[in-house]
Design an enzyme around this catalytic site. Structure first.
Site, PDB file in Angstrom:
ATOM      1  N   SER A   1      57.402  48.371  29.045  1.00 46.22           N
ATOM      2  CA  SER A   1      56.314  47.542  28.502  1.00 46.22           C
ATOM      3  C   SER A   1      56.862  46.293  27.792  1.00 46.22           C
ATOM      4  O   SER A   1      56.442  45.174  28.093  1.00 46.22           O
ATOM      5  CB  SER A   1      55.493  48.357  27.509  1.00 46.22           C
ATOM      6  OG  SER A   1      55.017  49.532  28.137  1.00 46.22           O
ATOM      7  N   GLY A   2      57.795  46.486  26.864  1.00 45.57           N
ATOM      8  CA  GLY A   2      58.312  45.358  26.096  1.00 45.57           C
ATOM      9  C   GLY A   2      59.203  44.449  26.931  1.00 45.57           C
ATOM     10  O   GLY A   2      59.071  43.222  26.909  1.00 45.57           O
TER      11      GLY A   2
ATOM     12  N   CYS B   1      55.858  54.390  29.147  1.00 43.42           N
ATOM     13  CA  CYS B   1      54.390  54.384  29.012  1.00 43.42           C
ATOM     14  C   CYS B   1      53.712  54.605  30.360  1.00 43.42           C
ATOM     15  O   CYS B   1      52.837  55.458  30.488  1.00 43.42           O
ATOM     16  CB  CYS B   1      53.940  53.067  28.387  1.00 43.42           C
ATOM     17  SG  CYS B   1      52.156  52.883  28.400  1.00 43.42           S
TER      18      CYS B   1
ATOM     19  N   CYS C   1      52.207  57.391  28.087  1.00 37.34           N
ATOM     20  CA  CYS C   1      50.783  57.158  27.771  1.00 37.34           C
ATOM     21  C   CYS C   1      49.846  57.286  28.973  1.00 37.34           C
ATOM     22  O   CYS C   1      48.810  57.955  28.876  1.00 37.34           O
ATOM     23  CB  CYS C   1      50.580  55.755  27.212  1.00 37.34           C
ATOM     24  SG  CYS C   1      51.900  55.133  26.199  1.00 37.34           S
TER      25      CYS C   1
ATOM     26  N   LYS D   1      49.794  60.803  30.780  1.00 37.94           N
ATOM     27  CA  LYS D   1      49.289  61.731  29.742  1.00 37.94           C
ATOM     28  C   LYS D   1      47.783  61.574  29.567  1.00 37.94           C
ATOM     29  O   LYS D   1      47.038  62.547  29.538  1.00 37.94           O
ATOM     30  CB  LYS D   1      50.041  61.470  28.428  1.00 37.94           C
ATOM     31  CG  LYS D   1      49.703  62.320  27.240  1.00 37.94           C
ATOM     32  CD  LYS D   1      48.493  61.906  26.435  1.00 37.94           C
ATOM     33  CE  LYS D   1      48.431  60.471  26.008  1.00 37.94           C
ATOM     34  NZ  LYS D   1      49.338  60.073  24.965  1.00 37.94           N
TER      35      LYS D   1
ATOM     36  N   GLY E   1      55.440  69.065  15.786  1.00 40.67           N
ATOM     37  CA  GLY E   1      54.084  68.941  15.231  1.00 40.67           C
ATOM     38  C   GLY E   1      53.625  67.497  15.234  1.00 40.67           C
ATOM     39  O   GLY E   1      52.816  67.097  14.403  1.00 40.67           O
TER      40      GLY E   1
ATOM     41  N   TYR F   1      52.896  63.752  17.819  1.00 39.40           N
ATOM     42  CA  TYR F   1      51.967  63.276  18.858  1.00 39.40           C
ATOM     43  C   TYR F   1      52.020  64.164  20.104  1.00 39.40           C
ATOM     44  O   TYR F   1      51.010  64.663  20.583  1.00 39.40           O
ATOM     45  CB  TYR F   1      52.365  61.873  19.310  1.00 39.40           C
ATOM     46  CG  TYR F   1      52.011  60.753  18.379  1.00 39.40           C
ATOM     47  CD1 TYR F   1      50.817  60.071  18.527  1.00 39.40           C
ATOM     48  CD2 TYR F   1      52.885  60.342  17.382  1.00 39.40           C
ATOM     49  CE1 TYR F   1      50.497  59.006  17.702  1.00 39.40           C
ATOM     50  CE2 TYR F   1      52.579  59.278  16.550  1.00 39.40           C
ATOM     51  CZ  TYR F   1      51.380  58.612  16.714  1.00 39.40           C
ATOM     52  OH  TYR F   1      51.063  57.569  15.904  1.00 39.40           O
TER      53      TYR F   1
ATOM     54  N   GLU G   1      49.129  66.641  21.541  1.00 43.80           N
ATOM     55  CA  GLU G   1      48.417  66.207  22.752  1.00 43.80           C
ATOM     56  C   GLU G   1      48.570  67.246  23.860  1.00 43.80           C
ATOM     57  O   GLU G   1      47.598  67.634  24.518  1.00 43.80           O
ATOM     58  CB  GLU G   1      48.932  64.836  23.194  1.00 43.80           C
ATOM     59  CG  GLU G   1      48.518  63.749  22.184  1.00 43.80           C
ATOM     60  CD  GLU G   1      48.976  62.345  22.544  1.00 43.80           C
ATOM     61  OE1 GLU G   1      49.846  62.192  23.424  1.00 43.80           O
ATOM     62  OE2 GLU G   1      48.448  61.389  21.933  1.00 43.80           O
TER      63      GLU G   1
ATOM     64  N   GLY H   1      60.456  64.739  18.736  1.00 43.46           N
ATOM     65  CA  GLY H   1      60.851  63.353  18.532  1.00 43.46           C
ATOM     66  C   GLY H   1      61.644  62.790  19.692  1.00 43.46           C
ATOM     67  O   GLY H   1      62.071  63.526  20.594  1.00 43.46           O
TER      68      GLY H   1
ATOM     69  N   HIS I   1      21.917  52.990  16.736  1.00 36.64           N
ATOM     70  CA  HIS I   1      21.406  54.359  16.785  1.00 36.64           C
ATOM     71  C   HIS I   1      20.934  54.725  18.192  1.00 36.64           C
ATOM     72  O   HIS I   1      20.360  53.881  18.868  1.00 36.64           O
ATOM     73  CB  HIS I   1      20.234  54.466  15.814  1.00 36.64           C
ATOM     74  CG  HIS I   1      19.708  55.852  15.663  1.00 36.64           C
ATOM     75  ND1 HIS I   1      20.399  56.852  15.018  1.00 36.64           N
ATOM     76  CD2 HIS I   1      18.556  56.406  16.102  1.00 36.64           C
ATOM     77  CE1 HIS I   1      19.679  57.964  15.042  1.00 36.64           C
ATOM     78  NE2 HIS I   1      18.573  57.726  15.715  1.00 36.64           N
TER      79      HIS I   1
ATOM     80  N   GLU J   1      27.803  55.028  14.372  1.00 35.87           N
ATOM     81  CA  GLU J   1      26.940  54.536  13.289  1.00 35.87           C
ATOM     82  C   GLU J   1      27.311  55.180  11.946  1.00 35.87           C
ATOM     83  O   GLU J   1      27.035  54.630  10.889  1.00 35.87           O
ATOM     84  CB  GLU J   1      25.465  54.740  13.607  1.00 35.87           C
ATOM     85  CG  GLU J   1      25.004  56.184  13.620  1.00 35.87           C
ATOM     86  CD  GLU J   1      23.513  56.323  13.947  1.00 35.87           C
ATOM     87  OE1 GLU J   1      22.701  55.576  13.389  1.00 35.87           O
ATOM     88  OE2 GLU J   1      23.170  57.207  14.775  1.00 35.87           O
TER      89      GLU J   1
END
Ligand code: NDP
Length: 446
Positions: free
Chosen positions: A13-14, A41, A46, A49, A174, A176, A180, A261, A435, A440
């Site tokens: 990505s970068g 990603c 991402c 996933k 514990g 992301y 997920e 990690g 609504h 809301e």
């Protein structure tokens, strides 16, 4: 003259953004990628996933459909169909990313590159390239602990290619990825046990919101073992895995996913040899302009271990290109970054948690809305959402928004604009509710 103005290592990505934008400014750019164009990603993070999260959510939607009058006679999930469709979509995206780079006249070397000096690199084929600037965007890889039998465990990379779904899975971590995939595997019918070294999960999120995720997950049947770590893994003749634990009873399971990690990908391609300084977690140290300790070498994204999020890496790549090839220098603003955990239900957050605000600000007010979404009420799904606003008591400014519930990440993106724009609680109060929506609730908290 060097072969290129810019040589990027890592088509993620970068790195991809930096290459494409620099080339659009007129720079002669090449990019080397040893695996697939797109990076973590797109290829094994991402995107696939999120597609699995969508696939997993059908389990609940199909259950809920009955109260809305739909008769779904057989509910049968075929993992291979979803897996193959997701991998095909990843293949399509890889093609699209490659095309975007070539359309911008970026030369792509689909091979590994190693640095040989501050302005030079050698490709796996033996070809030497030189460049005025080199950008490292090699990302991060799963950190696998050095325990006996670790070869029997998988990381998130392998989850997208599993031959079959495990009946039982133990997930270590514990953060992301652990939360997920706990949701994904549970929805697909696996029995999930999440083991974490402390009793705190998703440490950086507001713990009132995290507690709601734990409550909902426990009620669904996901097991949590806190203050527990894996000591040893042994494969039995039957094919199942015996996990020796510290802090809780041992397990028999079919799959072990390590999600403790990710480590910056900095080993073995000449960084230390050319004098690029690294930090305690092997991350490349950079200044605010993404420059390393070697003046001609830069780095963006997870390899710098600043904020391991795709949109942040993209911003760093853009800032690098604008600064050095576009003559519009600027630096990335790391404040107020929204983030989400695509658990079931998802969590989304921007700004300070209540705890952070109380440590930093003199006075803090919080507002919460704890409600059962209308759709859950009719479906008979006993699952409550929780929204929380954190307000600076002395200025009335909203400094944090935290949510758990259906579509929370979709809703939070708009709320993040308000937090970044330093809007006040009075601005939320003055906004007419839309609504009937869940969103809301954000303007109805009193
Ligand atoms: P995280 O940093 O999110 O979580 C790591 C977890 O593992 C924490 O619970 C941590 O505990 C625990 N841990 C760390 N070291 C050890 C150890 N040696 N032994 C046992 N447990 C340990 O990492 P993930 O692997 O889940 O994800 C990696 C990164 O990828 C994330 O930081 C995130 O930036 C990115 N990501 C983002 C997603 C998103 O935006 N939705 C989705 C997936 C990944 P403790 O809290 O005690 O340190």
């Amino acid at each position: 003259m060097a072969d290129f103005d810019l040589f990027v290592i890592g088509a993620c990505s970068g790195g991809g953004r930096a290459a494409r934008v620099s080339a659009a400014y007129g720079a002669r750019v090449a990019i080397a990628e040893e695996y697939k164009v797109g990076g973590t990603c797109v290829i094994r993070g991402c995107v696939p996933k999120k597609l699995l999260v969508y696939g997993a959510h059908f389990a609940e939607d199909l259950d809920d459909a009955a109260m809305f009058g739909w008769d779904v006679p057989t509910k049968k999930f075929d993992w291979q169909v979803l897996r193959d469709n997701v991998l095909a979509e990843v293949g399509r995206l890889e093609g699209a990313y490659t095309e975007t780079l070539t359309n911008h006249d970026v030369t792509i070397f689909k091979e590994r590159a190693e640095l040989t000096g501050p302005n030079s690199a050698r490709l796996a084929s033996g070809k030497e390239v030189s460049a005025d600037r080199i950008l490292i965007a090699t990302g991060a890889t799963p950190a696998m602990p050095a325990i006996d039998g670790i070869e029997h465990a998988i990381s998130s990379n392998e989850t997208f290619h599993l031959e079959r779904l495990p009946k039982r899975i133990v997930i270590a971590g514990g953060g992301y990825i652990a939360n997920e995939f706990a949701g994904i595997f549970h929805q697909f019918g696996s029995h999930v046990t999440l083991v974490n070294r402390t009793d705190v999960i998703l440490r950086q999120y507001d713990q009132q919101i995290v507690d709601r995720l734990i409550q909902i997950s426990l009620r669904k049947g996901i097991d949590f073992k806190f203050n527990a770590t894996i000591e040893k893994i042994e494969k039995r003749e039957s094919g199942s895995l015996h996990v020796t634990m510290k802090g809780c009873d041992d397990f028999e399971t079919d799959q072990i996913l390590i999600a403790t990690g990710r480590k910056p990908n900095t080993a073995g391609f000449g960084l230390a040899e050319v004098g690029v300084e690294m930090g305690d977690n092997c991350q490349i140290k950079v200044d605010a302009d993404n420059r390393t300790s070697v003046a001609s070498i830069f780095a963006v994204g997870d390899v710098t271990d600043r904020v391991q999020l795709t949109p942040v890496a993209i911003r760093e790549g853009q800032a690098f290109a604008d600064t050095f090839f576009g003559k519009t220098p600027h630096q990335v603003d790391y404040s107020c970054i929204p983030s989400a955990v695509f658990s079931h239900p998802p969590i989304a957050s921007v700004g300070m948690t209540e705890g952070q605000a109380r440590n930093k600000l003199g006075q803090v007010r919080t507002y919460t809305s704890d409600f059962r979404p209308m759709k859950n009420v009719l479906a008979g799904r006993n699952e409550r959402s929780l929204y929380k606003l954190v307000v600076d008591g002395s200025t009335d400014q909203i400094v944090g928004v935290h949510m758990i519930g259906p579509d929370a990440p979709e809703i939070l993106q708009a709320a993040a604009v308000a937090v970044r724009g330093k809007l006040k609680k009075a601005d939320f109060d003055a906004t007419v509710a839309l609504h009937p929506t869940m969103a809301e609730e954000l303007v109805l908290m009193r």
